[in-house]
Design a protein around this motif. Structure first.
Motif, short mmCIF file in Angstrom:
data_model
loop_
_atom_site.label_atom_id
_atom_site.label_comp_id
_atom_site.label_asym_id
_atom_site.label_seq_id
_atom_site.Cartn_x
_atom_site.Cartn_y
_atom_site.Cartn_z
N SER A 116 47.76 78.46 -19.77
CA SER A 116 48.62 79.03 -18.74
C SER A 116 49.62 79.99 -19.38
CB SER A 116 49.33 77.93 -17.94
OG SER A 116 50.23 77.23 -18.77
N ASP A 117 50.41 80.60 -18.54
CA ASP A 117 51.45 81.50 -19.02
C ASP A 117 52.73 81.19 -18.24
OD1 ASP A 117 49.81 82.90 -16.85
OD2 ASP A 117 51.65 84.08 -16.86
N ARG A 118 53.83 81.64 -18.81
CA ARG A 118 55.12 81.32 -18.19
C ARG A 118 56.16 82.36 -18.60
NH1 ARG A 118 57.91 75.39 -18.05
NH2 ARG A 118 59.48 75.96 -16.52
N HIS A 119 57.00 82.70 -17.67
CA HIS A 119 58.12 83.59 -17.95
C HIS A 119 59.29 82.73 -18.45
CE1 HIS A 119 60.39 87.32 -17.59
NE2 HIS A 119 61.39 86.58 -17.15
N ILE A 120 59.86 83.11 -19.57
CA ILE A 120 60.96 82.34 -20.16
C ILE A 120 62.28 82.79 -19.57
CG2 ILE A 120 62.23 81.88 -22.28
CD1 ILE A 120 59.60 82.22 -23.77
N VAL A 121 63.06 81.82 -19.13
CA VAL A 121 64.41 82.08 -18.67
C VAL A 121 65.32 81.12 -19.43
CG1 VAL A 121 65.97 82.12 -16.70
CG2 VAL A 121 63.58 82.76 -16.40
N ALA A 122 65.96 81.64 -20.47
CA ALA A 122 66.90 80.83 -21.24
C ALA A 122 68.29 81.33 -20.92
CB ALA A 122 66.63 80.96 -22.74
N GLY A 123 69.18 80.42 -20.60
CA GLY A 123 70.54 80.81 -20.27
C GLY A 123 71.54 80.03 -21.08
N CYS A 124 72.78 80.35 -20.85
CA CYS A 124 73.87 79.71 -21.58
C CYS A 124 74.44 78.56 -20.77
CB CYS A 124 74.98 80.73 -21.85
SG CYS A 124 74.46 82.05 -22.94
N ALA A 125 74.78 77.50 -21.48
CA ALA A 125 75.50 76.39 -20.86
C ALA A 125 76.98 76.72 -21.03
CB ALA A 125 75.14 75.08 -21.55
N GLY A 126 77.49 77.57 -20.18
CA GLY A 126 78.86 78.07 -20.30
C GLY A 126 78.85 79.36 -21.09
N GLY A 127 79.47 80.37 -20.56
CA GLY A 127 79.51 81.65 -21.26
C GLY A 127 78.48 82.61 -20.73
N ALA A 128 78.51 83.83 -21.26
CA ALA A 128 77.62 84.89 -20.81
C ALA A 128 76.47 85.07 -21.79
CB ALA A 128 78.41 86.19 -20.70
N ASP A 129 75.26 85.19 -21.26
CA ASP A 129 74.05 85.37 -22.05
C ASP A 129 74.09 86.74 -22.72
OD1 ASP A 129 71.47 85.79 -23.00
OD2 ASP A 129 70.50 85.02 -21.20
N MET A 130 73.96 86.75 -24.05
CA MET A 130 73.96 88.00 -24.81
C MET A 130 72.58 88.30 -25.39
SD MET A 130 77.58 87.45 -26.79
CE MET A 130 77.23 88.71 -27.97
N GLY A 131 71.58 87.50 -25.03
CA GLY A 131 70.23 87.73 -25.54
C GLY A 131 69.70 86.51 -26.26
N ALA A 132 68.39 86.38 -26.26
CA ALA A 132 67.75 85.21 -26.85
C ALA A 132 66.72 85.62 -27.89
CB ALA A 132 67.09 84.37 -25.76
N ASN A 133 66.41 84.69 -28.75
CA ASN A 133 65.39 84.88 -29.77
C ASN A 133 64.35 83.78 -29.68
OD1 ASN A 133 66.39 87.18 -31.25
ND2 ASN A 133 68.05 85.85 -31.91
N LEU A 134 63.12 84.12 -30.02
CA LEU A 134 62.05 83.14 -30.13
C LEU A 134 62.03 82.63 -31.56
CD1 LEU A 134 59.33 85.27 -28.33
CD2 LEU A 134 60.38 83.19 -27.43
N SER A 135 61.93 81.31 -31.72
CA SER A 135 61.88 80.73 -33.07
C SER A 135 60.49 80.25 -33.44
CB SER A 135 62.86 79.57 -33.19
OG SER A 135 64.17 80.02 -33.00
N GLY A 136 59.74 79.72 -32.46
CA GLY A 136 58.43 79.20 -32.78
C GLY A 136 57.84 78.41 -31.63
#
Length: 106
Positions: free
Chosen positions: A72-92
């Motif tokens: 399957s496939d999925r759109h990633i939505v990662a957000g901040c637990a408090g604060g403003a999202d400045m961008g995310a990185n994939l680690s693995g």
């Protein structure tokens, strides 16, 4: 959130193109990374004869993880637990049935 621009292979059969990830394996995989969050913190205010100090913006790197089912496939939505999202990185990515042990190379 826009993890690493362009296509990225995270594990055999698991790849992400921007924030859209694909799992071509026969089992679910956990895709993980971090999100940078701009957080306002209030410095200690001990001298009550002075006005309170202004908040200070700091950056926190918060972990995130999402399960992508087999084939399957999925759109990633990662957000901040408090604060403003400045961008995310994939680690693995790792098979959901075999979480990493924390040892080197895991």
């Amino acid at each position: 959130m826009t993890p690493n621009a362009g296509a990225v292979d995270l594990a055999p059969g698991v790849r992400c193109d921007g924030a859209h990830c694909f799992n071509d394996n026969d089992e679910a995989y956990v895709v993980h990374g971090t999100v940078a969050c701009a957080v306002l913190t209030t410095p200690a205010w001990t001298d009550m004869t002075l006005p309170p100090p202004p908040p200070i913006q700091t950056v926190e790197h918060q972990p995130w993880a999402i399960v992508i089912d087999a084939h399957s496939d999925r759109h990633i939505v990662a957000g901040c637990a408090g604060g403003a999202d400045m961008g995310a990185n994939l680690s693995g990515a790792y098979p959901q049935s075999r979480p990493p042990t924390g040892s080197a190379g895991g």
